[in-house]
Each structure stands twice: as C-alpha cells, then as structure tokens.
Design an enzyme around this catalytic site. Structure first.
Site, PDB file in Angstrom:
ATOM      1  N   SER A  37       0.844  -1.181   0.000  1.00 14.93           N
ATOM      2  CA  SER A  37       0.000   0.000   0.000  1.00 14.93           C
ATOM      3  C   SER A  37       0.891   1.247   0.000  1.00 14.93           C
ATOM      4  O   SER A  37       1.664   1.456  -0.928  1.00 14.93           O
ATOM      5  CB  SER A  37      -0.957  -0.043   1.193  1.00 14.93           C
ATOM      6  OG  SER A  37      -1.954   0.929   1.062  1.00 14.93           O
ATOM      7  N   HIS A  61      -8.354  -4.510  -1.388  1.00 13.42           N
ATOM      8  CA  HIS A  61      -7.048  -3.984  -1.008  1.00 13.42           C
ATOM      9  C   HIS A  61      -6.265  -4.977  -0.155  1.00 13.42           C
ATOM     10  O   HIS A  61      -5.035  -4.939  -0.135  1.00 13.42           O
ATOM     11  CB  HIS A  61      -7.224  -2.665  -0.256  1.00 13.42           C
ATOM     12  CG  HIS A  61      -5.951  -1.926  -0.021  1.00 13.42           C
ATOM     13  ND1 HIS A  61      -5.098  -1.563  -1.046  1.00 13.42           N
ATOM     14  CD2 HIS A  61      -5.360  -1.492   1.121  1.00 13.42           C
ATOM     15  CE1 HIS A  61      -4.051  -0.924  -0.544  1.00 13.42           C
ATOM     16  NE2 HIS A  61      -4.178  -0.880   0.760  1.00 13.42           N
TER      17      HIS A  61
END
Length: 708
Positions: free
Chosen positions: A562, A677
């Site tokens: 991320s 995610h």
C-alpha cells in the site's frame, strides 16, 4: 517477465523516451489503468502465468504453501472477540472448511471460562453460494444496549464497497423488510432503533472527489430512502462525512464528522432535534470515545490557551458534553500525557474505565484510566514486557478489557483484564516453531539527519552473518509497525517471515518515520515535502546492517505494501546498489496520477497534490514511477495486488511492471481477481502468496542465488 540479460537490448530499443511520462499523454502504459479492460487483463494473465511458471516450480514452493495453509487454517487459533454485546460475544471464524468465515455468538461467561458454546449466525461461504456471490465479511454494527438488531456489511469480491443488510441477532436471520443498502462505499450507523445515519452513493453530487459520501441523511424505518432527511453535507473536495452514535451509560450521544482532508476533521454534536453543535476541537484532534459525559480526544499538535491550560502533542484530553450541548465552551482536562518515548496507539472504553494502549520505544503497555471528582487517575496493567499489546474488545457492562499479548517469538495470548483483579489468560495460540532457534534484538540506526531509527532484528541463534536479509517497513499514515508473532501477516502473506528465518536468513522490522511509533512528530517528519526522511530511514537501517557485517549489499530485500509501495519503489530507485529484491504489495507507485485514481484524492494531505506545481516539485524527486530507470543493478521486484482493489488502483503496479519489462529488468507479477485492497480473499490465496514470495526471495537474494 524479462530477465536482466535483455537490459542492453531494451536500452537501445525502448519505445518510450526514458525521461518522458511527466504527463498523461506521455505515459505509454496508461491503458493498463482500465481495470477490467480486455487488453489490460490479457497482459495481467500473461504476467501471472510467467510468475507462476517460474516460482511454483521451485522446490520449496509446495512445502511452503502446504505449511502456510496448515498454519492459517489451524483450528487452535484464538477465537478473537469481534464484539461484546452485553453478556454475549461474537467471533468470525475462518478455517479450511470455512474459508470466508462463519459469524457466530456465545455467552460471555462461557467465553471467559475458555469453553465458548458457539451458535452460528451467518455462514459467509454458504450465503455466497446461495446468492451466487463471492462474499467477503466486512463486519457488523449491533445497536446497544439491547443488541437485537445489527447492520451487517458484506462485500462481493472483497472491495471496500459493501452491501448492508439488517440482521436479527435473536432469530439469526436477515430482517424481512428491514434496512438494506446496495453495494457502495457507504457510511452507515444507528441513530436509534428505527433510524439510521446514512451516507451513500446517490448519483451525481453525492460523493466527494475521493469517492466517499458527501452527505449525511437520517433514514426512518418503513420509509423510502429518497425521503430521508439530510442533516449535514461536506464539500466536493473533502474526503468524507459520516454520522455515528455512542452509548454512554444510558445516554446516547450522536455526532457528525466531516473530514476536509485525511488529517483534519470537524466534529459536531447532533442534538435531539437534528441540529448540530460544533465540538471545541482543533481541526487535527482525533475523536477517541465518550465516557462519563465527556468526549475524549487525542491531540496531534500542542494545545494551549491564554488561561494557562496546555497539553503536548499526543496527549488525551476530555470535554464536557453537557456543557457543549448547552452552548458553552468548556475548558478541557488532560487525561493522559505521553512521555517523549511514548505514543498513544489505541483507546477503548468499558462501563466506567478508559483503556489506553501505549507504545514505549515501540513496546506495548496497557493503562487503565478512571474519571473521578479529583480528576483522572491511572494505573499500569501488569502484562508481559517487551511485547506487542492489542485491545481486542471491552465489555459494555462491567469493566473488562480483552487484550492480546505477543512478541516475534511468542504466540498471542488473550487476557481478560478486570479493573478489580489481575489479568487472566483465557486462550493462547500454539507455538508454530521452536523459538530457541532464533534471537531477536532491538537496534537503532542513525538516519541522514541524525534521527535515531529503531528496528527489530531476528536471525538464527549463534549465526554471526552476513545473511540475506528481508526488511519490512511502512512509513506513513501514523501506522506504527509493532513486532508481532512471526506467523502474522505484515505482507498479507501469512508466515513469510517465519519461512525466511527457517531457511537460515535474517528478518528486520523497521520503525521508520511516517508511522506512529513516537506519536504525531514521527508522522509529521515524513509528511509531504519531508517524505524523503522515511526513505533515508530505511536506507539507514540497511546501511547499519551492512556496517555491522550482518548482511551485504545486494542480499537485502525491502518489503512494503500500500503506502509501503511508495517506500520500496523509491528506495529501489535511489539505492539499487543496496537492495537485491523488492516486495511491493497493492502499491502506490505513480504519484503523478494517484489523486485521479480511485480513493487517491483522499491522501493529498499525506503526500501532496501533484496538480499543484509547488507540490509536484518535491513529489517529482521521489515518485517511484517517474524515477524508474534501466539499471543493471536494479533489484528484482515482485508485485502482488488485486483486480478488485477499489482503494489503491491496480494500474500502479501494472504500469510499473510494464516499465520494467520495457527496460528488460527482472520482475514477477501476480494479480488476484478478488480480495480488494487486502488482496487475499481466503487462506488458500494467502498461502499461495507466502510460498511464491519465499521462492522469489530464495531465487533473487537467497544463499544459493547469484548476485550480479
């Protein structure tokens, strides 16, 4: 996936000038941003197949995958409390037979006794089969104090966008004719038993530029959502706005939070008539909880008044809500002042207590704080030292906190901590390896500007080195990286760290700036134009290891996911001499376009705005995508991500892989079609990824690999 041997050819034949790609028109790979585009997915399939053909053929792969799956599916894992509802506790259980999980409930008494008697509420796998969807559990919000009605959030494919349905906890069924919302990035919370706060996608004008709700409405049971009453709205450029409520004793306090940026908030108290009264917070204060009629906030900058009141950054303060409701401006009281080495990382309330998790030089402490006529009193809870502590849940009635304690070599133990007694261990995970084989120590590196940067080093006991070394770091968004048991998943990859150590190598967890390890200052020192500090910190850790002859240049892997994708992408560009491999998960990479992709606009306060020339001037210096160059020393990269990630756009990793392919440099790419995610939608995918990453590390920097 093209090997380094093709580099010379790529330098001559590159279709796009290396210095270009400052604008959209100059980006040859912008077509890879079409998430479900036929051409883009064909390229993804080709890269996936190439990576799997190489890595799954490595001899360690099948062994590592089976071992990872066994660890992840171990039925001896702690049944962590998802929530405590009066005298009941819920849990989401995942194992080999229930890969997406079962949401279940038991009495709190049986749970504390270590022998919970579970009743299944929702079988997520079966629900998905019944409805022809690939559901991923995203939680439930049950209305206190009766806890009979819940808002259940499930996501098709694991994206951030949820389907919301009302559920009856007593009957174990969805409520016929109850509250429901279609899939969207909604903000939903209870107003009362027949009313919801709702912010959702209503079409044009209802979402911010970041893709989150811009409006807050109050929706009455039995009415059409089109007739819901709007009580607040944000600006188009905001991140989001939401309504929520907190039960404090017998009083329900309601609030609205508008977030103009990721790091600023405007909180308001919602009165019974629906009008709003602003809370007397500075815009960088963080709402933590409500206790005894007082709202608790955490400061992120020094606060002071002309009357002599002051508190340091990182402190907890309290404001009287009855005074606020009456239109007064109360003077806050200081609840907790952290020392220079401390940071408040978590806050929770039980019936009459405030529970505060503190980091002290990255080691966890638990503090119980009690309000009283003479102010706030505190006591330290006697838990194992030099550990990571997490507040799992607190009881609504009574004063019990359930906390886990673990270290890199000690598996998690769940404690019930009562205010009237000593902590009691109620469950422990089994050891998954022999800790006597390894040693761990905390060290400090000196960064470029003289800052001392802590890191944890694990290695086989008695082995001096130098060893191939994996460094994991994050460096952003106030997210502290604390030392957890080696089978935990800092990469969303299960026990990779354990596998790497068992292979005779070293593992490092680096606490670089940008996180929250030392409170607000540690984060602020890597914001925007100061971002280079986090990269320098990681270089410093790697250089410190080399200086101590613990590893060698080229035998170091940097891992991040991320925001960590910005980190590892930047350090690979800046010091290709130092790193031999890069693990980049669900990464941010193209900082020229990040604010135009999915939720990217919400992070402008963290990184800067590339559309503002002054901001792009400093971002251009470290943006990974714009600084990628063909280099014979460039480290091999493994990108892993999800097609359905609706937070960080998959185009970042896709475009970076395409550049490396153009340059003729070594990369591996694996994009899962589900998982959002978090990437892995179930343990099967997590185990596969852990095994592939181990094979990648062994192949590129392991003891048997060849440096170039």
């Amino acid at each position: 996936m093209i090997a380094r041997l093709a580099l010379a050819t790529a330098l001559v034949c590159a279709a796009t000038p290396i210095a270009a790609q400052e604008t959209d028109a100059e980006d040859s790979y912008i077509w890879l941003e079409e998430i479900q585009g036929e051409r883009a997915l064909e390229q993804v399939d080709e890269w996936n197949a190439e990576a799997e053909a190489v890595l799954t053929a490595q001899p360690e792969y099948p062994i590592a995958k089976a071992w990872a799956k066994q660890i992840l599916d171990d039925t001896r894992q702690i049944a962590m409390p998802s929530a405590i509802y009066g005298d009941m506790v819920t849990n989401l259980w995942r194992d080999a037979d229930n890969p997406r999980g079962i949401w279940r409930i038991a009495s709190l008494e049986s749970y504390r006794a270590g022998n919970p008697e579970w009743r299944t509420l929702i079988d997520v796998d079966q629900l998905g089969r019944d409805e022809g969807e690939s559901y991923v559990w995203h939680g439930a919000n049950c209305l206190a104090p009766e806890y009979t009605r819940c808002l259940v959030s499930i996501s098709p494919g694991g994206t951030d966008a949820d389907v919301v349905r009302e559920f009856d906890l007593t009957t174990g069924t969805f409520v016929e004719g109850g509250f429901t919302l279609p899939q969207a990035k909604s903000n939903v919370a209870w107003f009362d038993e027949d009313t919801l706060f709702v912010g959702t996608d209503e079409g044009e004008g209802s979402l911010t530029d970041s893709g989150y709700p811009r409006l807050v409405k109050v929706w009455k049971r039995g009415t059409d959502f089109a007739d819901a009453t709007q009580i607040a709205e944000g600006e188009q450029a905001d991140v989001s706005i939401s309504g929520f409520s907190v039960l404090d004793g017998n009083t329900r306090w309601r609030f609205v939070n508008r977030s103009p940026s990721f790091w600023t908030n405007e909180y308001s108290l919602v009165k019974d008539d629906g009008t709003l009264v602003g809370l007397p917070f500075t815009n960088d204060m963080v709402f933590e909880s409500v206790l005894d009629g007082q709202v608790i906030a955490r400061l992120n900058s020094v606060a002071a008044s002309s009357a002599g009141w002051s508190a340091p950054a990182g402190a907890l303060v309290a404001f009287d809500l009855n005074d606020i409701a009456a239109g007064k401006k109360p003077t806050p009281t200081v609840v907790f002042r952290p020392s220079e080495s401390q940071a408040v990382e978590g806050v929770a309330t039980s019936e009459t207590k405030l529970w505060v998790k503190v980091l002290d030089d990255v080691s966890g402490k638990l503090i119980e704080i009690t309000p009283g006529a003479q102010g706030w009193t505190q006591r330290d809870i006697d838990l194992p030292a030099n550990s990571t502590i997490q507040i799992a849940q607190t009881s609504g009635k009574g004063d019990t906190a359930f906390v886990t304690v673990e270290s890199m070599l000690s598996p998690p133990t769940l404690y019930a901590v009562s205010s009237d007694g000593t902590p009691s261990a109620i469950a422990s995970e089994p050891a998954q390896f022999d800790p006597s084989k390894f040693e761990v120590e905390q060290k400090f590196a000196t960064s470029k500007d003289g800052t001392k940067v802590p890191y944890y080093l694990l290695r086989p006991k008695g082995v001096a080195g130098p060893l191939p070394t994996l460094i994991h770091a994050y460096g952003g968004f106030r997210a502290a990286q604390t030392p957890k048991y080696l089978t935990a998943e800092p990469y969303r990859s299960g026990p990779l760290g354990l596998f790497w150590l068992e292979s005779g190598n070293a593992y490092v967890l680096a606490n670089i700036r940008g996180g929250g390890e030392y409170g607000p200052r540690w984060h602020e020192e890597a914001l925007r134009e100061k971002r280079q500090n986090s990269f320098d910190d990681l270089h410093a850790v790697a250089d410190d290891l080399v200086a101590q002859d613990l590893t060698t240049p080229g035998r170091i892997a940097a891992s991040g996911r991320s925001n960590g994708g910005v980190l590892v992408g930047a350090v690979a560009n800046q010091r290709p001499d130092l790193y031999g491999a890069i693990i980049s998960g669900s990464p941010l990479i193209d900082m020229r376009r990040y604010n135009k992709l999915l939720a990217g606009a919400s992070w402008i306060a963290e990184y800067g705005n590339p559309d503002v020339p002054e901001d792009w001037a400093f971002m251009r210096a470290w943006s990974p995508y714009q600084n990628m160059q063909p280099d014979p020393d460039y480290p091999a990269v493994f990108y892993y991500l999800s097609t359905l990630d609706d937070r960080v756009h998959p185009g970042h990793a896709r475009k970076a892989a395409a550049k490396l392919e153009q340059f003729g440099q070594t990369f591996y790419f694996h994009e899962y079609r589900e998982g959002g995610h978090s990437v892995g939608a179930d343990h099967e995918e997590d185990a596969k990824r852990a095994a592939m990453l181990l094979a990648f590390l062994n192949r590129e920097i392991g003891s048997e690999s060849e440096t170039e």
